[in-house]
Design a protein around this motif. Structure first.
Motif, mmCIF file in Angstrom:
data_model
loop_
_atom_site.group_PDB
_atom_site.id
_atom_site.type_symbol
_atom_site.label_atom_id
_atom_site.label_comp_id
_atom_site.label_asym_id
_atom_site.label_seq_id
_atom_site.Cartn_x
_atom_site.Cartn_y
_atom_site.Cartn_z
ATOM 1 N N ASN A 150 43.117 38.274 40.162
ATOM 2 C CA ASN A 150 41.698 37.969 39.917
ATOM 3 C C ASN A 150 40.854 39.233 39.837
ATOM 4 O O ASN A 150 39.957 39.336 39.000
ATOM 5 C CB ASN A 150 41.146 37.079 41.043
ATOM 6 N N LYS A 159 41.711 41.072 36.585
ATOM 7 C CA LYS A 159 41.188 40.278 35.458
ATOM 8 C C LYS A 159 39.674 40.515 35.334
ATOM 9 O O LYS A 159 39.161 40.765 34.243
ATOM 10 C CB LYS A 159 41.495 38.800 35.717
ATOM 11 N N ASN A 160 38.960 40.487 36.446
ATOM 12 C CA ASN A 160 37.513 40.753 36.413
ATOM 13 C C ASN A 160 37.224 42.149 35.880
ATOM 14 O O ASN A 160 36.295 42.341 35.102
ATOM 15 C CB ASN A 160 36.914 40.640 37.817
ATOM 16 N N GLY A 213 37.056 32.992 41.208
ATOM 17 C CA GLY A 213 38.014 34.101 41.329
ATOM 18 C C GLY A 213 37.757 34.951 42.560
ATOM 19 O O GLY A 213 38.652 35.143 43.402
ATOM 20 N N LYS A 220 29.725 34.558 33.454
ATOM 21 C CA LYS A 220 30.498 34.404 32.213
ATOM 22 C C LYS A 220 30.397 32.972 31.695
ATOM 23 O O LYS A 220 30.411 32.030 32.503
ATOM 24 C CB LYS A 220 31.976 34.734 32.486
ATOM 25 N N GLU A 280 37.676 42.131 32.217
ATOM 26 C CA GLU A 280 36.620 41.365 31.541
ATOM 27 C C GLU A 280 35.280 42.102 31.566
ATOM 28 O O GLU A 280 34.409 41.842 30.744
ATOM 29 C CB GLU A 280 36.472 39.989 32.207
#
Ligand SMILES: Nc1ncnc2c1ncn2[C@@H]1O[C@H](COP(=O)(O)OP(=O)(O)OP(=O)(O)O)[C@@H](O)[C@H]1O
Ligand SMILES: [Mg+2]
Length: 354
Positions: free
Chosen positions: A259, A262-263, A319, A312, A266
């Motif tokens: 998580n 991934k953040n 997350g 988002k 992103e």
């Protein structure tokens, strides 16, 4: 015989004075003595605390270590302290050190005689660690209570929805209708969200066994999962102390670091960099995940980790809740530092087992 005694007395006085001087000089408290706001003495701890040499500090205006907004208030306190005999109550303030960093202190002032002059003694005590711990505890309590409420609601809503899903399946068997499948798909999405919510708000529900985890290895493997997204992103791995491990729930941890990474990815819209650091210090494993992404506005930093907080369009906002609850459940700490437009760093500390 008659003049031996005064000499001995003198020596005893000098030795005593030296002893008291040493007590102040090497006190663990940062002690500053000032006359008419001018610093005339500062002890060893004081110089170390202000990160400057004594020579640089002596002669400076004592008010200059405080933020300008506090000058009037401090001035009044010093004036009042000089006239009264009572110890003024402790106050908490922010002071500026020679290297420009600010630190929260607790301070008290008391009038003293310095040489033959009436002076003021101010003692500074660094309370930044206490303040940080208080904040962590407050955040944790906030998160725990939000977690309990959301878990309660999720549980209550999940049961009737599961019943509806059962009846829908029965209905599908007896009557076929194209809408029924759409209804079931939508129901599945809702159930999945509730399941995720239950998982992140009550991680202790998961009776995963505790196993040794070598983050050094796991972080490297996790990065491989993002290969297809690393086109414009440079990755730097600074992984030290490979032999250190912790005992924990591996799947929860892998999900948490997934998580976080991934953040970070992103947050980077075009080109950027992600840096992952792993090392061991003072029986803690430190892991840092830094990105050069969009950053988080200052007023939103406190919201990170709160369920459903997301900026988002397609984010669930669960997350980081999973990350925070996993770290806390394992007795670790997590904090974040971010600058809008520059990037974000998550700092994690986990108790090491060896
Ligand atoms: N590295 C980061 N850089 C900038 N903002 C971040 C970063 N990590 C988290 N955030 C902010 O925190 C919010 C919450 O993150 P969280 O992971 O909980 O949910 P999400 O990423 O929005 O959704 P999901 O994780 O379900 O895809 C994000 O929407 C984003 O605004
Ligand atoms: Mg996320």
């Amino acid at each position: 015989m008659t003049d031996v005694l005064p000499n001995q007395t003198n020596r005893a006085i000098v030795e005593k004075e030296e002893m008291y001087r040493n007590i102040v000089e090497y006190s663990v408290e940062a002690i500053v003595i000032h006359v008419d706001y001018e610093i005339v003495y500062i002890n060893e701890s004081g110089a170390a605390f202000f990160r400057a040499s004594k020579e640089l500090l002596i002669g400076r205006d004592v008010l200059s270590v405080f933020q300008p907004a506090s000058h009037e208030m401090i001035k009044k306190r010093i004036q009042k302290g000089m006239t009264g005999n009572e110890l003024a109550p402790l106050i908490e303030e922010k002071v500026i050190r020679a290297d420009g960093t600010t630190v929260e202190v607790e301070l008290y002032c008391r009038p003293v005689i310095f040489g033959d002059r009436k002076a003021m003694q101010t003692v500074f005590r660094d309370i930044s660690i206490r303040k940080e711990t208080e904040k962590i505890l407050r955040d944790r309590e906030k998160l725990a209570s939000i977690g309990q409420i959301t878990a309660g609601i999720a549980h209550e809503v999940k049961n009737p929805l599961t019943a509806v899903k059962g009846f829908l399946q029965l209905l599908k068997e007896s009557h076929s209708h194209p809408y029924l499948q759409t209804m079931e798909n939508e129901l599945d999405k809702a159930l999945m969200t509730l399941q995720n919510l239950l998982q992140v708000s009550k991680p202790d529900l998961q009776d995963e066994p505790l196993v040794p985890i070598y983050f050094y290895k796991e972080l490297e493997s996790l990065m491989l999962l993002f290969q297809d997204k690393l086109y414009n992103v440079e990755v730097e791995m600074d992984l030290r102390d490979p032999e250190k491990w912790i005992l924990g729930k591996k799947n929860l941890y892998l999900k948490a670091f997934f998580n976080l990474i991934k953040n970070a990815l992103e947050a980077i819209s075009e080109k950027g960099k992600i840096k992952i650091i792993h090392y061991c210090e003072n029986q803690w494993i430190h892991i840092q995940v830094t990105d050069t992404g969009v950053g988080v506005p200052k007023e939103k930093l406190n919201m990170l980790g709160t369920p459903f907080f997301s900026s988002k369009a397609d984010g669930t906002g669960l997350g980081l809740t999973q990350v925070y609850t996993t770290i806390h459940e394992h007795g670790g700490h997590i904090s974040v530092d971010s600058k809008l437009g520059e990037g974000t760093t998550f700092y994690i500390r986990l108790p090491v087992n060896r």
